[in-house]
Structure formats: C-alpha cells, structure tokens
Write an enzyme that holds these catalytic residues in place. Structure first.
Site, short mmCIF file in Angstrom:
data_model
loop_
_atom_site.label_atom_id
_atom_site.label_comp_id
_atom_site.label_asym_id
_atom_site.label_seq_id
_atom_site.Cartn_x
_atom_site.Cartn_y
_atom_site.Cartn_z
N HIS A 132 78.31 40.28 20.61
CA HIS A 132 78.16 39.60 22.08
C HIS A 132 79.33 39.37 22.89
O HIS A 132 80.17 38.73 22.46
CB HIS A 132 77.40 38.23 22.05
N ASP A 187 80.57 38.19 26.32
CA ASP A 187 80.36 37.78 27.65
C ASP A 187 81.27 38.38 28.62
O ASP A 187 82.30 38.54 28.66
CB ASP A 187 80.74 36.38 27.79
N ASP A 217 71.14 35.79 25.22
CA ASP A 217 71.93 34.53 25.53
C ASP A 217 71.62 33.93 26.84
O ASP A 217 72.62 33.38 27.82
CB ASP A 217 73.48 34.73 25.55
ZN LIG Z 1 76.55 34.96 26.40
#
Ligand SMILES: [Zn+2]
Length: 1104
Positions: free
Chosen positions: A280, A282, A392
């Site tokens: 993941h 961001d 998320d």
């Molecule tokens: Zn995230």
C-alpha cells in the site's frame, strides 16, 4: 574445533533433551535469534560467511535545496569521498553515491551481495542509468528492513562493480508520526553499513525456519500437537547449534527442515487462504507526491527481483497514477511490470486513478476515477481491472456498487471497516447492495489488514475471525509492508511457503491473483448475506471537516470542470454552428481532471497529510482553477460567437446561462458593471432595481429555461416581482430570553419579509423565527435560536486530524457575539451584517442575505480561525419531528437516524453530507445547504453543520487561516420527497453564469439546449466522449450525457436536445456502447429510469 557432546559415552540422564520449563525455553528461543545482546554467539553469528567494508569505496554528491533530480543530472554532480559513520541530512534531502566494489581474493567463487544501511530509503542504479532495486534501511523501527542487493552469483577475485545509489533522507514511514505536529527538520541519518557480504545459506534458511517455529510455539494453542512438536524440534535446533561450526549448523538446519518436511500434509484444509503480496503506497501523506513517485519505483523494482527469484510469488498494486509515474520516470521498471503482468505475477487492481476518498468526492468525480483508471490499465496491460481494490479509505458511499459495476468491476475488496470504534461489522464475505440495489461481491480479509506480516497470528486470525464460515470457506490475505511502500520482505514469502500446507494448521495457503480469488469465491460461496447501503466507517469522522480550504477547492473545481465540459461541448456540437473552428480542449481537460482526481487521494482530501503535501495540493488547485477559467471563457466566447467581445466599451448586455436541467423561476444575479460599457447603468424604476454594497447591479432574472442561454438587457421589469422589506422590530421577551449568555438590555431585532418567508433575527443576527408563508409553518423550534455558532472541545483519542469523538458533544458552548446592522435594505435583497468575535483569537463576519426571488436565507461567512483543538459548528434547532434526516450523497441521498437508540445509531453522531441536509415531516421541512462543507450532525430537531476544526497533527497549521464559505437555510412546503431541495442545493452551487455581450444580441435570445420532462431526473454531465470520432476527422462528435435519478423514483424521461442526433445509445461509465436509446423527432431522447439510477447516454451528433 572440538565439538561438545562427542565423548564416546552420552551425557548422563539425557541432559541435552527438552526440560520441563516452557517459558524459560521460549525465552531462550527468542534470545537465539535476537540482534544486539548475544548476537555474536547466537544464530545471527551464522548469517554471513564473509563480510568486508574495505572492498567498498564510496563517493557522495549532496543534491542541493532538497531537490529530487534525474539520473542524468546526478551524473553531472561533483562526488567526494565518504565513509561509514558519516551523517546525511537534513530530512527530505537527496544524496547520490558512486559505489565501487573490488572483489577480494577470498570472495572468489562466492555469491556476493552489497549491503547498505543508512536508516532511510535507497534506489540502486546501474552506471547506465537503469534503476535496479529499492532498499529500506533500519529506520521506522526496522520493520521493513531490506538492505542488500545481489552483485553476482559467482564472484571473480579482482572483479570491479560500479553502480550508483540515490538516497532519500526519509524512512519508509515518512517524516513524522501521524500525531506529531510536523516533521523535525533536524533529523539526520548515520551511514551504518556499506559492505559486501557472502550469505551463509544454511544460517539464513535456519533463521527463517526458526523464527517461524517460535511463532508456532508462542501463537498456536498449547493443546495442539503441532505446538508440542515445534517446541521439541526448536529446542533440538538450539542444542545442536555451535558458534563457528558449519557441521553443527548443518545439523541444526536439517532438524528444522525435517520438522517442516514431516509436517507437510496431503490435500487441502477445509479453510483456504488466498494470499497476495501487496504494497500500500499512500499517494501522499507523511511525504509529498514527489517522494511517492520514488517510493513506487523503489518498492515495485524490489518486488520484481522477488518475482524473478520465485515464479510462484504474486503481487498486486493499485492506483493508475502511480503506474503512470513509474512509466514516466522508470521506463525499464515499467517494462518489467508489463512482462510480469503477462506472467500473472504483477497484478494491477483497483481500476481507479488513485485510491480516492469516497465520502467527499462528487458522483462525477467517482466516475472519472474509474474512467481514467480503467482507460490507463487497459491501454498499458490490454485489460481492465475486475477487482475494485480500496483497502484504506474512510467510508464507502452507497453509490459505489453501481458505479464500480458500471466500470466493469463486480468484486470489491477493503478492510477499513474493521477499524470501527463502536460496532463490529458482522461480515467478511457478503453481497453489498448499493443505493439502487446493484450488488457487488464484497470481501474484507479476516486478518483485518492490507499489510499482513505472514505471521502465525495473522494466519490463525484469517480463520478464526472469518465471520462467514457458514457461507464460504475462502478468505484473502494481503501481506507486505505498506503505507510508506516497501511491500513483502523475502522472508515473508518464504514463511508463507513453509506454512502453506502445514499439518495441524487450520488452513492451507496459496498465492493468488485477487481476480481469481473472487471468481472462486463467487463460484463456491452459498446464500451470502446482504448489506444494504453505505459502509459507514465508525472512525475518522473529523475528515469531513479538517482542512476546509482543500474541501472547498475540490467542490469548486468539480463545478468548474462541469461548466467547462458543458459549455465546450455546446460550443463544439451546437448545430447552429456559431463556433466554427472551436477545438474541444480534451488534453487540457484530461490534465486538470487528473490533478483534481490526484488530490482526492484518501489522505489528501480528508485533510490528514503534512503541510508540505498541501503546498503542492493548493498549487495544483490553483492551476486547475486558472486553466479551467480560461477554458470556460474560451467556450463562452465561442458559444456567443460575434456577440462576445473582449472590448469592454462595446458590451451593453449580458447572457445568463443556466447549466442545470430545470427551469429557474426566479433568481438574483450580480453583474459587475465595470465589465460593461461605461454607458450601461441601472435605469428605470428604482422600486425594483438595486445596486449591491460593492456597486454591482443586482439583476432579477425570472423564467430562466432549463439548460439555456438567455440574454438580458437592463431595464426590463420582471412580471411577478414583489419587493423584499426589512424593518427593525421589538421582539417579545419570550424570544430574547432564550439567550442565557448575553445581557439583553434592548429587545430590538430585525424582521425581513418577502413573498415566501418572514424571518426575524435578534440583534446578534440569530434567527428567532422563520415563517414559511405558504404553509404558515414556523421553522425554528419554540424558544430556540437558529444560526448560533457553537464551539466544542475537540480532543480525540487517537488521530488528531482524523477523529472527532462522540464526547465532544458533551462539551460545547456559545461563541462570543457581535451586533448586526442592515447593510442592504431591498427592494431586491436585504443584507444584515454582523461581526462576531467568536473567541479572543478568532472572529467571524457574516452577511445574512435574503432576496426577493425565493425563500432561502443565505449566510455568507468569513472566519479568521486561530484555535487549538476546538471545533466550530453552526446550529439550527428546527421545529420538525422526524426520526431520520436526509443527506445528499453522490448521485442521490441517504437517510440516517436523528436519535441514538442503538450503538449503530449513536455511531453516526457525525456524518457526511454533500450539498444539502434535510429534516422533514409531513407537509413541511427545512433544508440546510452549503457551498463547501461536509460534516453534519442531527439529533432530535437540532441540525448542526461542522464548519472548522483545529487539529495539530500531522500538521499544526491546519485551518489556521481565513476561510470563506456559504450556507443557507431553506424552509419548504411538503416533505423532502415533495420538495425541490435537490434543485435548490444544486443551484446554490451551480449558479447561473453571467457573460457580458455586445449591444444588440437579438439573434442570441433563448437558446435552450436541454429540456427534461422528469423533475427528479437530473442531467449532471455533458461532455465529449474520451474517444470521440471527431478526432478521426469524420466531422461527427460523440457526446456523453450523464443523468441520475435524485429522489428514489422511477419513470420515463423525455429529454429534448438541440443536437442533430445521428445515433443514440446507453453506455457505461467507461463510455462503452450498450443498448440503443429511442429517439423521437430526431432530437428527443426517451429514457426510462429507476430509483437512484445513474444513466449514461452516448450520442453521435452532427454539428451541421
Ligand atoms: Zn492509505
């Protein structure tokens, strides 16, 4: 070397077998693999056969001004000698290293690695400028540590290796913790290791085995045979191991290997875990966008090295934007990605441009996330994603099932709802039914994470926490370090292999492609439960409000882009051919749309990123605004043809453009007379004309057609105009007594009356009474005041910028008050002005505006906000009784309780709404509209809107600035379903556009482009198709019209257009043709629709 226990006679009483002291034995296991104390005598001492620092020469080039530069630029740098022990910084700085390795004689024939650890992130580059792999140093707790790079499988003495390192001075987790106020600029990084090494394969493999055995002992139930076996064999391993003894190491290794070999089972367990590596990243958070580009390059290149090592390893990555960055910056890595995608190992998922916020984004923005995302994946990999992957994000709109299905994705993966802090979500595998009842198959991995570590605990949790065992025996497991990137470490992949088929474990594990997992889940699950409506995240409710400016920019840019597309399409496809040579700005629109979509990332738009992220974000929004305004002006000029002129002195009239799909009975527009010829003045009868305080002409416009352009020359008196009045009044004491906090020495107030309402305000501008004249209903609750500013202590438990907790409602108080004056007194509008001090630090100016055109009370606000953990809300206690309030969501609305009966009701104490929230009872209701706010809470009859917060982490400057925003109160006849609240709120945001014109625009009057027969069927988007045939030179244009049903009803709309329609088809969000649409008389579309349905239509039109 003498070996212990090799005397002819065995030691007495089986001394070298497991003793009955379990806890101490487990502690001994821990010490056997632990770094630090004892590492010179435990298993760590057996990890390397050889190590040399002397073989490595380092030179460094510090990149000035925290810049990130290309390889080519880095080659022009000046490199100076450096060595282990030196410090590098400050945070965010980049250093390029030139590395030279000369293989020493004793490394001959060995597999040699380069090891480099400066507690930060590194990309290894070849001397030819090829990025090879990313390294992660010990920083951030060492969780993601991966510090070596394979130089050669068989070294030759004297051989020279040269390469470059690009070092980023940030650890994997970013620049600061999510709760620290800002990054510490003084952080520096010490270079601890720059060696070449030869790994001791036996020691390395034993470390992987042994750590796993410790987990089996510690984390499986003692009652299990597997647990006892692991304990026994692990103990045997330690007893067999000797420092600096290869034979003993081999013996210890073989014991561990035998344990795993002997515990392999035949066949599958009842529960099957489908594991996939994931990283993941961001897109911005505790690091800026530019660092994310490098994070993606580092993380993905490393995963490709793992794919080369292990053909069974599968890895998935989302977010088209990150692929596009890698494609641009690291073309060789991108080629590898394409190659391993073909092999089924590198698996694109998600189908969206970024992993976007789904609370605040508009319906059209969601469509564009999928449109640009899927188009990208299809163009680069020859196929679209089938799994909507969004692990998320802070809550999931009830329109996502419909939108994602329309974008080709019937499968949905997330895990965020496991973060709920009040109620536990009851399912892992279920059918998620959206607002319109479209269903998607939804899976939440039962390990409750997207960044699993391949531990025994995670795998047991995957089975034990799986809530839908009655309906399915499959779950997914997403593993690998994330947030700041990285992805799986190689030992994780190895642990999964060892655990995959272990006798006694309650599941078998296989590597998977998420698409295949969902297909098999779909085929084998039975009688799945259904969850209807939004997936509300009971957490992070502060993100509807934090960073007000970003939310406002997002809303304004969404509106601007709609206008540009609407006007540009008309300019291009207008059969009246007033815009010869007009070119639809496809490339510019795509560029600025992508900036808006990028800023919708799930830590950016929610307001939970660092300040340096927002510096970029605001710059991008300014670019979008500037470009968008230019494009809008171009389209307007093309549309108005020769009636439009840049020459101010020739402009005598204005065109007013209604871009909504309904007629507007009456509205007031403001015209800046300085944009017109100096000769143009208000004239005629001043009982119906008015100049605003800032000198603009107020123009009362009535009967403005749907989707139309209408010209206006000054001096025409509207037909059914009733002027508005204001007067000072004496309020009855019962109404002023509602104020406990301020001494009321005079009971004066203001009364404003127009054709629709009578509003009474006290001297502070608070709403004492609001009478809707047609129903004679009073909107304000008895003895209560509306338009009251309240301050609440806002100290959350965990994450400052993210969270507002239920208890904040227990600790609120009235803000300090100012005195209202009359600023404008009619006849077109009345304005009351008041400046509230709010607190000792912050003030608020408010203009209360009521016009002669409708029953809306508008509140225009300017706030200088300087608080610390205080939330500002505005409160309206309404005289309405209803258990549910209605809030606008993407392409529809959602109803949520106004009481806290159950814990699920209480959990929604703060909810997200878009342009309106409404509280209605039979016959009457009141709506609260806004131009840029999203946080609402309604309890009983009291509706509150959250205006500003003041969190200090991760950005202590959050919202410490001047804000401008508008909201409006709208009392209406009929309940919400019978009202025109949807239109009012839409129009409140999409105001009619005013464009100056030349004198005598008589040929331009009343061009109506769209008329819809169904009031609830909204035409939201008008654009040229992404692959319009106009580009092929055929002279015809493909136009997309997107409608949505806004009230939850069904019917057939007849939409009359001004286009010469050649062909009309329904299409999906990706603009693929579907069934044909009935067209009557060449111009009228006949479109059946269902509740909350989003309908896209693709027209082929001929502009001539
Ligand atoms: Zn995230």
């Amino acid at each position: 070397m003498q070996r212990f226990g090799t005397t002819k006679q065995p030691l007495s009483n089986n001394l070298n077998t497991l003793q009955k002291h379990r806890d101490i034995t487990i502690e001994r296991f821990n010490k056997f693999v632990q770094r630090g104390q004892f590492e010179d005598v435990n298993l760590n001492s057996a990890l390397w056969k050889k190590r040399s620092g002397n073989a490595v020469t380092l030179k460094v080039f510090p990149v000035p001004d925290l810049k990130r530069i290309s390889f080519e630029e880095a080659m022009k740098g000046e490199y100076k000698a450096t060595k282990v022990g030196e410090w590098f910084g400050p945070i965010l700085a980049t250093f390029w290293f030139k590395v030279a390795v000369v293989i020493p004689p004793d490394f001959e024939g060995e597999e040699v690695r380069f090891e480099f650890d400066c507690s930060n992130e590194v990309m290894v580059w070849s001397t030819g400028g090829i990025p090879i792999t990313g390294l992660t140093g010990t920083g951030g707790g060492g969780e993601g540590r991966h510090v070596d790079y394979l130089l050669t499988e068989k070294a030759v003495a004297g051989e020279i290796f040269e390469f470059y390192l690009e070092m980023a001075c940030n650890d994997r987790d970013g620049l600061s913790g999510p709760d620290s106020p800002h990054p510490n600029p003084d952080v520096n990084f010490r270079l601890d290791i720059a060696d070449i090494t030869v790994r001791n394969k036996l020691g390395y493999d034993l470390m992987t085995y042994f750590k796993l055995m410790i987990m089996l002992v510690k984390d499986t139930p003692q009652e299990w045979q597997l647990n006892g076996d692991a304990l026994y064999y692990a103990d045997k391993v330690i007893n067999a191991f000797r420092v600096n003894d290869e034979r003993a190491l081999k013996e210890a290794h073989d014991i561990a290997a035998k344990f795993f070999r002997d515990h392999q089972k035949e066949g599958r367990s009842l529960h099957q875990i489908y594991a996939v590596g994931h990283c993941h990243i961001d897109t911005a958070w505790l690091w800026p966008y530019d660092e994310t580009k490098r994070k993606a390059g580092r993380s993905w290149s490393r995963q490709i090295t793992f794919m080369k090592l292990n053909p069974k390893f599968t890895f998935t990555a989302s977010q088209a934007q990150q692929y596009a960055w890698v494609e641009e910056l690291y073309p060789t890595i991108f080629k590898d990605i394409q190659e391993f995608e073909k092999k089924g190992q590198f698996l694109p998922v998600g189908g969206t441009w970024v992993e976007m916020d789904c609370n605040l984004t508009s319906g059209e923005s969601l469509c564009r996330q999928f449109l640009f995302g899927q188009r990208y994946f299809e163009s680069r990999f020859g196929k679209r994603c089938t799994v909507f992957w969004l692990p998320d994000t802070f809550g999931y709109s009830s329109q996502l099932p419909q939108i994602s299905s329309s974008a080709g994705m019937k499968y949905f993966f997330t895990q965020k709802i496991s973060w709920n802090n009040i109620n536990k979500f009851p399912h892992n595998t279920f059918k998620w039914a959206g607002l319109d009842n479209t269903e998607v198959l939804c899976h939440f991995p039962p390990a409750d994470t997207y960044g699993g570590q391949c531990t025994v605990v995670d795998l047991l949790k995957s089975v034990h926490n799986y809530k839908d065992k009655a309906y399915s025996n499959k779950s997914m497991y997403s593993y690998g370090n994330g947030d700041g990137g990285g992805g799986p470490l190689y030992p994780m992949i190895e642990r999964l292999e060892h655990l995959g088929n272990l006798e006694g474990m309650p599941a078998t594990i296989q590597n998977c492609d998420p698409a295949r997992f969902f297909e098999e889940l779909d085929a084998t699950s039975r009688d799945l439960n259904r969850w209807k409506g939004e997936l509300y995240l009971e957490f992070h409710r502060g993100t509807y409000t934090s960073h007000g400016l970003v939310k406002k920019y997002n809303r304004k840019c969404e509106i601007l882009l709609r206008e540009v597309e609407f006007l540009s399409t008309l300019a291009l496809a207008n059969p009246h051919n007033q815009a010869p040579g007009f070119v639809y700005p496809s490339a510019e629109l795509e560029r600025i749309w992508k900036l808006v979509l990028l800023n919708q990332f799930h830590d950016v738009l929610p307001g939970s990123s660092l300040k340096l992220v927002y510096d970029d974000v605001i710059r991008f929004y300014e670019d979008v605004t500037l470009t968008g305004e230019k494009l809008k002006e171009k389209a307007l000029q093309a549309l108005m043809g020769h009636f439009s002129s840049a020459n101010k002195t020739l402009r005598q009239a204005v065109a007013i453009i209604n871009t909504t799909s309904w007629p507007i009975d009456a509205t007031l527009v403001e015209v800046d007379l300085t944009q017109l010829s100096a000769g143009v003045k208000l004239h005629g009868d001043f009982t119906w004309q008015q100049l605003s305080k800032r000198g603009h002409a107020l123009v009362y416009v009535d009967n403005l057609g749907a989707g139309s352009i209408q010209t206006f020359t000054f001096g025409n008196k509207p037909s059914n105009f009733v002027p508005i009045k204001v007067q000072q009044i004496i309020l009855p004491s019962s109404q002023t007594n509602a104020d406990d906090f301020v001494n009321v020495d005079e009971d004066t107030g203001f009364e404003v009356e127009n054709n629709f309402i009578i509003a009474k305000f006290d001297k502070h501008g608070r709403l004492v009474s609001l009478l809707e004249k047609s129903t004679k209903h009073e909107a304000i609750a008895p003895d209560q005041l509306g338009n009251v500013f309240k301050l609440f202590e806002d100290i959350p438990i965990y994450f400052d910028a993210w969270d507002i907790e239920a208890y904040h409602l227990e600790k609120g108080w009235d803000a300090d008050l100012g005195l209202a004056t009359i600023e404008e007194a009619g006849p077109l509008r009345v304005v009351l002005f008041v400046k509230h001090p709010l607190t000792e630090l912050s003030w608020l100016e408010q203009r209360i505006i009521i016009t002669a055109a409708d029953g809306l009370i508008e509140f225009e606000n300017k706030v200088d906000w300087r608080e610390n953990r205080i939330c500002l809300k505005v409160e309206f206690p309404l005289n309405v009784n209803c258990d549910y309030a209605t809030y606008e969501t993407q392409f529809g609305y959602i109803q949520r309780p106004t009481h806290y009966n159950t814990s699920w009701d209480l959990a929604r104490f703060e909810v997200c709404g878009h342009r309106y929230a409404d509280l209605s009872e039979y016959g009457f209701g009141v709506a609260l509209l806004n131009d840029s706010k999203y946080g609402y809470s309604t309890k009983g009859g009291v509706m509150r809107m959250s205006l500003l917060r003041s969190p200090k982490g991760p950005d202590d400057t959050t919202d410490m600035e001047i804000h401008q925003f508008r909201f409006a109160l709208y009392p209406h006849k009929g309940s919400f379903l019978q009202s025109d609240v949807v239109k009012k709120a839409y129009q409140y945001n999409e105001k009619p556009i005013v464009h100056p014109l030349l004198v005598d625009p008589e040929n331009l009057v009343e061009k109506q482009f769209f008329v819809s027969s169904a009031a609830n069927f909204v035409l939201d988007t008008v654009k040229v198709a992404e692959d319009s045939r106009v580009a092929e030179g055929k002279g015809k244009v493909d136009i997309i019209l997107r409608f949505y049903e806004s009230y939850g009803g069904r019917g057939v709309a007849r939409v009359e257009t001004l286009f010469n329609i050649v062909e009309a088809n329904f299409c999906n969000i990706l603009e693929d043709l579907e069934d044909s649409v009935t067209v009557e008389e060449g111009r009228t579309l006949v479109i059946p629709f269902k509740p909350f349905q989003i309908v896209s239509v693709r027209l082929l039109v001929s502009p001539k």
